[in-house]
Design an enzyme around this catalytic site. Structure first.
Site, PDB file in Angstrom:
ATOM      1  N   ARG A   1      37.559 -23.012 -15.998  1.00  0.00           N
ATOM      2  CA  ARG A   1      36.343 -21.967 -15.863  1.00  0.00           C
ATOM      3  C   ARG A   1      36.620 -20.513 -16.480  1.00  0.00           C
ATOM      4  NH1 ARG A   1      35.042 -21.717  -9.870  1.00  0.00           N
ATOM      5  NH2 ARG A   1      36.918 -22.731  -9.427  1.00  0.00           N
TER       6      ARG A   1
ATOM      7  N   ALA B   1      50.251  25.541 -38.804  1.00  0.00           N
ATOM      8  CA  ALA B   1      49.028  24.715 -38.989  1.00  0.00           C
ATOM      9  C   ALA B   1      49.014  24.022 -40.095  1.00  0.00           C
ATOM     10  CB  ALA B   1      47.926  25.476 -38.740  1.00  0.00           C
TER      11      ALA B   1
END
Ligand code: UD1
Ligand code: CA
Length: 462
Positions: free
Chosen positions: A16, A388
């Site tokens: 199932r 950055a």
């Protein structure tokens, strides 16, 4: 102390589930179903643990192969639960003690319940003890048939009747067989061989042992469960989802009881092998998986996924981070939107900011990589400022190369460090540099001004 042996049945098909994967390998709340069962079984400290495999046995064996000491018995073909247990006989030959029989698809069973089952079984000197439960909807389960009760005493268990073989009266019985038992090893395998298969399903039913034992005058006992949810099995995706919700809420309750704040328990996904120390706050939609350990007084903001990692005390993980197989040390802060890939380490008090990725990289104590960086195969010392947009160019198309940035160095914004390369202690890389050689003092990519270039270009085009 008698020896305890565990046998887990996992040979059935699980039709199932409608799946190409074996049922017991489907995952619920961070572990496969059978791993949940093994985790509970291990608390009995068994001398032997046997998993009976059949349907897709290779897959199940491969998934569990890493667990030390686990034995496998092959059941081929699958002729029923009685036949399945019989296959474990070679692993238990010459042993004595108690066999605890479990199902690979029943993941909620608590260690305390297993202990109670074994304790009652041994204290009463039973040949078999059946774990039973009273339920409102007994459909599909085997029913516990008892002797006539006397003087208000509940009758003793006489037999277990499967739904498909039950009479209308037996179907009314609300006490069911959990499919979990303790057996004395000594009479077990001989008796199993006398089970027949003349029933509605043509299978060798393990529960038939109850009747056989009673007829032979052997003691059969029962232990009743307080919370019948514990013996729920998984047969469909629907039940898998229900089970996941239950497992998760049990785990979350434990964590809250131990001092962890879950802002929204319904959306905290914390795996069974994860530990979280007290006063840590976990926001909604956080996934903590695998062998992750979270220290005390951390704050894990919404939508973070952490897998197989160690987060020390007092760490803040801001929103939308993914962290795998890495270590974030005390007082560090990560994110939002950071990706910490395997074998990375964020040092004590270090900061990894937004849109920064670390791979196989150590960022030392107090160092900062706050914006838009890729740091791969890098060893970065203490108190380094990574500006950055810094990129370690670690891959030349064939090989990966290392970048070393020593203590106190300053990497100006938008620099590329073409590895292998080293930036020495306290050195500066000026903003916008492409660094291809080691830097010991200060370096900057050289700027070339070409007078009139723009005008010439325009002319050429026009
Ligand atoms: C079984 C019990 C039933 C009980 C219920 C509890 C029998 C005959 N019935 O029914 O009394 O109420 O569990 O959930 O035992 N398996 C094998 N090999 C086989 C058949 C099954 O390994 O040949 C395994 C399955 O994979 C599963 C477990 O045994 O893990 C139980 O089998 P299942 O078919 O689900 O039994 P039920 O019909 O649910
Ligand atoms: Ca079942």
């Amino acid at each position: 102390m008698t020896d305890t042996h565990v046998v887990i049945l996992a040979a059935g098909k699980g039709t199932r589930m409608k799946s190409a994967d074996p049922k017991v390998l489907h995952r619920a709340a961070g572990s496969s179903l059978i791993e949940h069962v093994l985790r509970a079984a291990d608390t009995l400290r068994p001398s032997t643990t046997v998993v009976v495999v059949g349907h897709m046995s290779d897959r199940v064996k491969a998934a569990l192969g890493k667990r030390p000491g686990l034995r496998f018995a092959l059941q081929e073909p699958q002729l029923g639960t009685g036949h399945a247990l019989l296959q474990a006989e070679p692993h238990l030959a010459g042993r004595s003690g108690t066999v605890v029989l479990l199902s690979g698809d029943v993941p909620l069973l608590r260690p305390a319940t297993l202990r109670a089952l074994v304790e009652t079984h041994t204290a009463r000197g039973a040949a078999a003890t059946v774990l039973t439960a009273r339920v409102d909807r007994p459909q599909g389960y085997g029913r516990i048939v008892r002797d006539d009760s006397q003087r208000g005493q509940r009758g003793r268990i006489a037999a277990i009747v499967e739904e498909k073989d039950a009479t209308a009266a037996e179907r009314e019985i609300g006490e069911i067989n959990s499919g979990i038992y303790a057996f004395a090893l000594e009479p077990l395998f001989t008796a199993l061989k006398s089970i027949g298969a003349t029933n509605a399903q043509g299978e060798y039913y393990l529960p038939d042992l109850v009747k056989i034992y009673r007829e032979r005058g052997l003691a059969v006992e029962t232990v009743s469960l307080d919370d019948p949810r514990e013996i729920l099995g998984v047969n469909s995706r629907r039940e898998l989802a229900d089970m996941t919700a239950i497992l998760r809420s049990v785990r979350n309750e434990e964590l809250m009881a131990s001092g962890v704040t879950l802002i929204d328990p319904a959306s905290a996904w914390i795996g069974p092998d994860v530990t979280v120390a007290a006063d840590t706050v976990i926001h909604p939609n956080v996934y903590l998986e695998g062998r992750t350990r979270i220290g005390a007084r951390c704050e894990i903001h919404a939508c973070v996924r952490i897998v197989d990692s160690t987060i020390d005390d007092g760490v803040v993980i801001h929103n939308f981070c993914v962290i795998r197989e890495s270590h974030v040390r005390t007082g560090a802060s990560v994110g939002p939107f950071a990706h910490i890939r395997p074998q990375s380490e964020v040092g004590e008090g270090a900061h990894v900011g937004n849109f920064t990725e670390l791979k196989k990289t150590t960022l030392g104590k107090g160092s900062k990589a706050n914006h838009l960086s890729y740091l791969g195969d890098a060893t970065i010392g203490e108190n380094v400022n990574v500006g950055a947009g810094t990129i370690t160019c670690n891959y030349d198309g064939t090989h990966k190369h290392a970048t070393i940035i020593e203590d106190g160095a300053f990497i100006g914004s938008d620099s590329q460090l073409v590895a292998p390369v080293r930036v020495g202690k306290g050195a500066y890389v000026a903003a916008g540099s492409s660094i291809v050689e080691d830097v010991l003092g200060i370096a900057r990519g050289k700027q070339v001004n070409k007078d009139g270039w723009a005008a010439r270009r325009k002319k050429g085009k026009g």
